[in-house]
Design a protein around this motif. Structure first.
Motif, PDB file in Angstrom:
ATOM      1  N   ARG A 105      11.578  12.944  13.711  1.00  0.00           N
ATOM      2  CA  ARG A 105      12.400  14.085  13.291  1.00  0.00           C
ATOM      3  C   ARG A 105      12.233  14.418  11.821  1.00  0.00           C
ATOM      4  O   ARG A 105      12.339  15.551  11.449  1.00  0.00           O
ATOM      5  CB  ARG A 105      13.877  13.778  13.565  1.00  0.00           C
ATOM      6  CG  ARG A 105      14.193  13.735  15.059  1.00  0.00           C
ATOM      7  CD  ARG A 105      15.701  13.706  15.247  1.00  0.00           C
ATOM      8  NE  ARG A 105      16.017  13.750  16.649  1.00  0.00           N
ATOM      9  CZ  ARG A 105      16.140  12.692  17.427  1.00  0.00           C
ATOM     10  NH1 ARG A 105      15.933  11.489  16.917  1.00  0.00           N
ATOM     11  NH2 ARG A 105      16.449  12.799  18.706  1.00  0.00           N
ATOM     12  N   VAL A 106      12.069  13.432  10.919  1.00  0.00           N
ATOM     13  CA  VAL A 106      12.001  13.724   9.498  1.00  0.00           C
ATOM     14  C   VAL A 106      10.600  14.197   9.148  1.00  0.00           C
ATOM     15  O   VAL A 106       9.639  13.608   9.562  1.00  0.00           O
ATOM     16  CB  VAL A 106      12.351  12.451   8.683  1.00  0.00           C
ATOM     17  CG1 VAL A 106      12.257  12.734   7.192  1.00  0.00           C
ATOM     18  CG2 VAL A 106      13.733  11.993   9.049  1.00  0.00           C
ATOM     19  N   VAL A 122      18.858  13.818  12.003  1.00  0.00           N
ATOM     20  CA  VAL A 122      17.811  13.142  11.237  1.00  0.00           C
ATOM     21  C   VAL A 122      17.688  11.680  11.625  1.00  0.00           C
ATOM     22  O   VAL A 122      16.605  11.182  11.936  1.00  0.00           O
ATOM     23  CB  VAL A 122      18.087  13.281   9.729  1.00  0.00           C
ATOM     24  CG1 VAL A 122      17.047  12.521   8.920  1.00  0.00           C
ATOM     25  CG2 VAL A 122      18.089  14.750   9.329  1.00  0.00           C
TER      26      VAL A 122
END
Length: 224
Positions: A223-224, A123
């Motif tokens: 990514r998040v 993350v």
């Protein structure tokens, strides 16, 4: 008479070099601004959420307890009490799950290790910082596949999954029992109307809101 040559000296301290194979691992576990922002946002949101809880003496008032006369009345009580004691109920659920994890340190360590792996290896790992272990570079797909497989193994092949499910069912049963036998007061209606127009609150919404705001950081945006 010739003057002797002066040998230059240096006061530089020796530095410890990090092996290239370990550089990716070390960098992955160094806290970055996105992770610090995530933690600060969680603390702030939890603090704001806890400030909305009802007095505990009002929650445990024995004089307001009575048996419902019908199933429809019990359902109505659950809806009204949940709207009024929502934050208190989330605290009770979190406390039961926390006590269950503390009673089993091995399960708690596994869960914390799994959470740390997701946060630091996927993350909040910088996009331009590849993960290098023992000289091998791991792609994002390989890291994600390994994390998903580890999560499945930890949840279904260890005591983590059954413990979480059991503690969650116990806490929900406690909350449902209280909301069924707690007689709602008249001011519940005003509180319920006010909360229906307000944004949702609670432990889950607090965490998701913190994760959404932290995801806006450049280091974790992809990514998040």
């Amino acid at each position: 008479m010739a003057t002797p040559a002066v040998v230059p000296t240096s006061n530089r301290q020796p530095t410890t070099a990090v092996a290239p194979s370990d550089a990716g691992v070390v960098a992955a576990f160094v806290p970055n601004p996105a992770f610090r922002s995530f933690l600060n946002q969680i603390i702030e949101n939890v603090r704001n959420g806890l400030s909305q809880r009802r007095p505990w003496r009002e929650l445990v008032d024995r004089s307001a307890l009575s048996k419902p006369e019908s199933l429809s009345e019990a359902t109505l009580r659950i809806r009204k009490n949940y709207a009024y004691f929502r934050t208190n109920y989330y605290v009770i659920i979190a406390a039961v799950i926390g006590l269950s994890l503390l009673s089993n340190p091995f399960t708690l360590c596994l869960l914390l290790a799994l959470l740390a792996a997701w946060l630091f290896l996927y993350v909040f790992r910088p996009v331009d910082q590849p993960l290098v272990i023992f000289g091998r570079v791991f792609s994002d797909f390989e890291i994600l596949a390994a994390l998903i497989l580890s999560t499945v193994l930890v949840l279904f092949l260890t005591s983590v999954g059954p413990l979480l499910v059991t503690s969650l069912l116990v806490s929900v049963a406690i909350v449902c029992a209280h909301s069924v036998f707690r007689v709602p007061e008249d001011f519940y209606f005003e509180e319920q109307q006010a909360q229906a127009q307000a944004p949702p609150t609670g432990i889950i919404s607090l965490l998701t809101g913190a994760a959404t705001k932290a995801a806006a950081a450049p280091a974790a945006a992809s990514r998040v």
